[in-house]
Enzyme design. Structure first.
Site, short mmCIF file in Angstrom:
data_model
loop_
_atom_site.label_atom_id
_atom_site.label_comp_id
_atom_site.label_asym_id
_atom_site.label_seq_id
_atom_site.Cartn_x
_atom_site.Cartn_y
_atom_site.Cartn_z
N GLU A 95 1.54 12.65 3.56
CA GLU A 95 0.49 12.12 2.70
C GLU A 95 0.10 10.71 3.12
OE1 GLU A 95 0.84 14.29 -1.53
OE2 GLU A 95 2.33 12.72 -1.27
N CYS A 108 -2.89 3.15 3.17
CA CYS A 108 -1.43 3.16 3.12
C CYS A 108 -0.96 4.33 4.00
CB CYS A 108 -1.01 3.33 1.66
SG CYS A 108 0.76 3.32 1.44
N CYS A 115 11.86 10.76 4.85
CA CYS A 115 12.55 9.50 5.18
C CYS A 115 14.05 9.73 5.13
CB CYS A 115 12.14 8.40 4.20
SG CYS A 115 12.95 6.81 4.58
N CYS A 119 16.62 6.27 -0.57
CA CYS A 119 16.69 5.34 -1.71
C CYS A 119 16.59 6.16 -3.00
CB CYS A 119 15.55 4.33 -1.65
SG CYS A 119 15.59 3.31 -0.17
N CYS A 122 13.03 6.64 -4.91
CA CYS A 122 11.82 6.95 -4.14
C CYS A 122 11.68 8.45 -3.90
CB CYS A 122 11.91 6.21 -2.81
SG CYS A 122 10.63 6.67 -1.62
N CYS A 338 3.17 3.71 -5.02
CA CYS A 338 4.36 3.43 -4.20
C CYS A 338 5.51 4.35 -4.60
CB CYS A 338 4.86 2.01 -4.44
SG CYS A 338 3.75 0.78 -3.85
N1 SAH Z 1 10.25 2.61 3.87
C1 SAH Z 1 9.53 1.41 3.71
C2 SAH Z 1 8.05 1.60 3.47
C3 SAH Z 1 7.64 2.72 2.56
S1 SAH Z 1 8.10 2.55 0.86
C4 SAH Z 1 10.14 0.57 2.61
O1 SAH Z 1 11.01 1.06 1.91
O2 SAH Z 1 9.77 -0.60 2.50
C5 SAH Z 1 6.86 1.43 0.24
C6 SAH Z 1 7.29 0.66 -0.99
O3 SAH Z 1 7.37 1.47 -2.17
C7 SAH Z 1 8.66 0.04 -0.84
O4 SAH Z 1 8.70 -1.28 -1.30
C8 SAH Z 1 9.50 0.92 -1.74
O5 SAH Z 1 10.67 0.31 -2.10
C9 SAH Z 1 8.54 1.17 -2.88
N2 SAH Z 1 8.92 2.26 -3.77
C10 SAH Z 1 9.68 3.33 -3.49
N3 SAH Z 1 9.81 4.12 -4.58
C11 SAH Z 1 9.12 3.52 -5.58
C12 SAH Z 1 8.86 3.85 -6.95
N4 SAH Z 1 9.31 4.97 -7.49
N5 SAH Z 1 8.13 2.99 -7.68
C13 SAH Z 1 7.63 1.87 -7.13
N6 SAH Z 1 7.80 1.51 -5.84
C14 SAH Z 1 8.56 2.33 -5.07
FE1 SF4 Z 2 12.51 5.53 2.71
FE2 SF4 Z 2 11.48 5.47 0.25
FE3 SF4 Z 2 13.59 3.98 0.85
FE4 SF4 Z 2 11.19 3.34 1.88
S1 SF4 Z 2 11.75 3.32 -0.29
S2 SF4 Z 2 13.17 3.43 2.94
S3 SF4 Z 2 10.33 5.39 2.15
S4 SF4 Z 2 13.52 6.20 0.87
#
Ligand code: SAH
Ligand code: SF4
Length: 346
Positions: A95, A108, A115, A119, A122, A338
């Site tokens: 996406e 974006c 990934c 995390c 996410c 995000c």
């Molecule tokens: N992997 C990279 C870039 C993609 S994630 C990273 O982690 O930075 C882009 C952003 O969205 C990151 O700051 C991530 O921590 C945030 N993010 C992930 N899950 C989220 C959520 N459920 N609500 C708000 N931000 C989130």
């Molecule tokens: Fe991967 Fe989501 Fe963590 Fe970014 S926030 S590193 S996309 S798992």
């Protein structure tokens, strides 16, 4: 022939030039014309490249292949955000999102199918990992969104699916292509890469030929909490991350953005704001506070911090004179915000 065809969207300018002049014995400006069609006019079919000679069009047709992703779905949010689901050549889906800030548009982009970093907060991280995206796939999602939009996209953020600094070669090459004056000519100042803290990747990024903006997903100011939320912290703890950030700062002089999601009762204690300030002391960062966006997979026990908690946390940042903003939500109604991107099973 197509089996060995060049992946047109992955070719850097120098490769186009070499291909056109050395292999195809055409004048050099033909390379510029081809790049204009692809990167400015977003025309990928050689038949339609009308200022090229017929033999050159045939060559392009048989010896290069613009592997553009196929659009599976486009969703529009009430706030102008658009989310696209693309199918890649091997059937995998990713996406990408277009964010509208009053006529000013940000793309974006995704850099991986899924990934591997998992995390807990996410959706992408909870949906697993398949592979890195290719240069052409990264560039392709941008060009197609720009084509659909019908006007220039102003900014690019690598904040879609995946960890860009685990796919550095392809991400760097796509940045070279998007910013090359003979290609898309997007200013390097309009590109931001977001990382979860891959320390060696940050060093490579700091050494990149043009300084590109860096955003770091911190989300917790100490190793024990961060390790629970972001498994990557066990491999690159905060000491390693901070060392890499200082190196980036020294090399580029750029201001680093720190992303901090607020999750109710998890990482939103005002005490943690003090801890964050101490951790980042001297780095001159800009902090982006992000209200946690609900995701529909994985740990469902998380809740976003209520407004009072957000305010209390931010009051500390104000007190300590740390510059910050609370990121306005975009596209939550279509799960385009995000952390809400996934591989399209929904
Ligand atoms: N992997 C990279 C870039 C993609 S994630 C990273 O982690 O930075 C882009 C952003 O969205 C990151 O700051 C991530 O921590 C945030 N993010 C992930 N899950 C989220 C959520 N459920 N609500 C708000 N931000 C989130
Ligand atoms: Fe991967 Fe989501 Fe963590 Fe970014 S926030 S590193 S996309 S798992």
């Amino acid at each position: 022939m197509e089996f060995n065809a060049y992946d047109a969207l992955s070719l850097p300018y120098e490769e186009w030039k070499k291909l056109v002049t050395e292999d195809w014995k055409e004048p050099r400006f033909r390379a510029d014309q081809i790049c204009q069609w692809i990167y400015v006019k977003k025309v990928f079919d050689p038949h339609a490249m009308t200022n090229l000679s017929k033999p050159l069009r045939d060559r392009l047709l048989h010896e290069s292949l613009a592997r553009v992703p196929i659009q599976v779905r486009e969703q529009k949010s009430g706030d102008g955000t658009r989310k696209y689901l693309w199918q890649l050549e091997d059937g995998n889906r990713i996406e990408s999102v277009l964010l509208d800030h009053g006529g000013h548009t940000t793309a974006c982009l995704s850099s991986q199918v899924g990934c591997p970093l998992a995390c807990v907060f996410c959706a992408t991280g909870q949906s697993g990992y398949v592979r890195n995206m290719s240069v052409g796939e990264i560039v392709g999602q941008f060009l197609l969104m720009e084509q659909r939009l019908g006007r220039d996209i102003n900014n690019v953020v690598f904040m879609g699916m995946g960890e860009p600094l685990l796919n550095v070669e392809a991400v760097f090459e796509s940045i070279r292509i998007l910013s090359h004056p003979k290609m898309r000519n997007l200013g390097a100042r309009h590109i931001t890469v977001s990382t979860s803290g891959i320390a060696p990747g940050i060093r490579d990024f700091a050494d990149f030929e043009t300084p590109i903006r860096l955003s770091v997903s911190l989300h917790a100011p100490n190793d024990s909490l961060r390790g629970k939320l972001m498994p990557v912290n066990r491999q690159y703890p905060l000491s390693a991350l901070l060392e890499a950030l200082r190196y980036y700062k020294k090399r580029t002089g750029e201001r680093i953005t720190i992303e901090y999601i607020l999750i109710d009762g998890v990482n939103d204690d005002p005490q943690l704001a003090y801890e964050m300030a101490a951790l980042l002391d001297g780095l001159g960062v800009y902090v982006n506070i992000i209200p946690w966006n609900p995701v529909s997979v994985g740990k469902t026990a998380l809740r976003r911090s209520p407004e009072g908690r957000v305010k209390a946390f931010c009051a500390v940042l104000t007190e300590l004179k740390i510059e910050f903003e609370i990121r306005r939500e975009k596209g939550t109604d279509i799960l385009a915000a995000c952390g809400q991107l996934a591989m399209g099973t929904k």
